[in-house]
Enzyme design. Structure first.
Site, PDB file in Angstrom:
ATOM      1  N   HIS A   7      35.156 -44.268   6.662  1.00 25.53           N
ATOM      2  CA  HIS A   7      34.402 -43.260   7.404  1.00 25.53           C
ATOM      3  C   HIS A   7      35.059 -41.900   7.188  1.00 25.53           C
ATOM      4  O   HIS A   7      36.276 -41.749   7.360  1.00 25.53           O
ATOM      5  CB  HIS A   7      34.391 -43.633   8.888  1.00 25.53           C
ATOM      6  CG  HIS A   7      33.910 -42.555   9.792  1.00 25.53           C
ATOM      7  ND1 HIS A   7      32.806 -41.775   9.513  1.00 25.53           N
ATOM      8  CD2 HIS A   7      34.385 -42.111  10.990  1.00 25.53           C
ATOM      9  CE1 HIS A   7      32.627 -40.907  10.497  1.00 25.53           C
ATOM     10  NE2 HIS A   7      33.562 -41.091  11.399  1.00 25.53           N
ATOM     11  N   CYS A  37      29.822 -43.649  14.815  1.00 24.39           N
ATOM     12  CA  CYS A  37      30.340 -43.518  13.452  1.00 24.39           C
ATOM     13  C   CYS A  37      30.494 -44.859  12.724  1.00 24.39           C
ATOM     14  O   CYS A  37      30.595 -44.896  11.495  1.00 24.39           O
ATOM     15  CB  CYS A  37      31.672 -42.777  13.462  1.00 24.39           C
ATOM     16  SG  CYS A  37      31.599 -41.139  14.201  1.00 24.39           S
ATOM     17  N   ASN A  67      32.488 -34.608   9.280  1.00 28.13           N
ATOM     18  CA  ASN A  67      32.187 -35.916   9.861  1.00 28.13           C
ATOM     19  C   ASN A  67      30.687 -35.988  10.138  1.00 28.13           C
ATOM     20  O   ASN A  67      30.177 -35.356  11.061  1.00 28.13           O
ATOM     21  CB  ASN A  67      32.982 -36.092  11.149  1.00 28.13           C
ATOM     22  CG  ASN A  67      32.802 -37.464  11.778  1.00 28.13           C
ATOM     23  OD1 ASN A  67      31.903 -38.208  11.426  1.00 28.13           O
ATOM     24  ND2 ASN A  67      33.666 -37.797  12.725  1.00 28.13           N
TER      25      ASN A  67
END
Length: 328
Positions: A255, A122, A285
């Site tokens: 993020h 990520c 996500n």
């Protein structure tokens, strides 16, 4: 030689198959797994996510985002002399050929410029942007295409409601070009392999046989606790390096993993909620794709304007984390 690098174009792409919480809850219920829209949204801030179909690869998502970024930048594919793709879900097993090389081929780029993948989960886009900035500032490259692209739906265990409800597929891209004016003001990257097991895909292949699991596994509470602590620290580091105070930031683009983590970071930086770009509700996500996705949305809807200061930051498996301060 131009001494700086600057973001001159952004682009993003989400596959057409949009899956709402309610649709996902029905899928889980078919396997006897209980969940609800309220349970998912209250813990994550996610309302929907997008999944690829069998005909679409990570590189296809990346190419769509790249084409939109090139159009905004007013550049042709062969103007790009460096491609960096941040992904944990490469087109090919073992990661080669790299997704970046596949993207280069699909875009029709034949100038022989470098193409490489970066794997920091990520945090991948932050890592990739930092690498591209260094190459451009050194004079080695003029125009870099930096992409975060993922098809996480293919590594999700849909019998594990703690993980499968959180992730989706998508891609985001930026064009980073040499500039006489400062653009990327500071980058900070970190990793700590001691936490490798709290977010990972633990399986491996030997002799063509899978040993262990090919599905994503996560210790949610451990990741949450670590992320909240590390994001504040790396944000402060990057701001100090850029010579800025948090009050001078126009936008925080974290993020897009979990709304509670994002809100906690904004609060610790004393940034009002309205200065944080939030898109996690619409795509979940998307790992390395989430930051450039959110950036592109905010650029295109007019929130992020030229000359404004933006802080982008993320954490990911490895454990990795990083931040970039940019003047748009």
């Amino acid at each position: 030689m131009k001494n700086y690098s600057k973001i001159v174009g952004t682009g993003s792409f989400l596959p057409p198959n949009r899956v709402t919480n309610e649709q996902l809850v029905q899928r889980l219920a078919a396997d006897g797994i209980e969940s609800s829209d309220e349970w998912i949204f209250s813990r994550s801030g996610i309302s929907a996510r997008h999944y690829t179909d069998a005909s679409m690869q990570t590189s296809d998502l990346a190419v769509q985002a790249a084409q939109r970024a090139l159009e905004m930048a007013g550049l042709l594919p062969d103007d790009i002399d460096l491609i960096i793709v941040a992904t944990s879900t490469s087109d090919h097993f073992g990661g080669f050929p790299s997704t970046a090389c596949v993207v280069q081929r699909k875009l029709g780029i034949t100038n022989g410029g470098a193409a490489v993948d970066v794997q920091a989960v990520c945090s991948g886009f932050i890592y990739a942007l930092s690498v591209a900035d260094s190459f451009i500032r050194s004079g080695a490259n003029k125009n870099a295409l930096v992409i975060g692209a993922e098809t996480f739906s293919r590594i999700l265990d849909f019998k594990d409601r703690g993980t499968c409800v959180l992730f989706g597929d998508g891609a985001g891209a930026v064009i980073l070009s040499g500039s006489d004016e400062p653009g990327i003001l500071a980058t900070k990257l970190h990793a700590d392999g001691r936490y490798a097991d709290i977010l990972c895909v633990p399986g491996n292949v030997n002799g063509g046989v899978l040993a262990g699991s090919a599905f994503l596994t996560m210790d949610g509470p451990a990741v949450f606790k670590l992320a909240v602590s590390l994001l504040e620290k790396v944000a402060t580091e990057a701001l100090d390096s850029a010579g800025l105070e948090a009050t001078q930031l126009d936008w925080l683009i974290p993020h897009q993993a979990n709304i509670r983590i994002m809100q906690s970071t904004a609060k610790k930086l004393h940034m009002p909620p309205e200065k944080m770009v939030v898109t996690v509700d619409q795509h979940g996500n998307t790992s390395a794709a989430s930051i450039p996705l959110a950036l592109d949305v905010a650029v295109r809807d007019g929130r992020v304007k030229p000359g404004q200061h933006v802080l982008m930051e993320g954490v990911g498996g490895g454990f990795t984390w990083g931040a970039v301060v940019a003047r748009m």
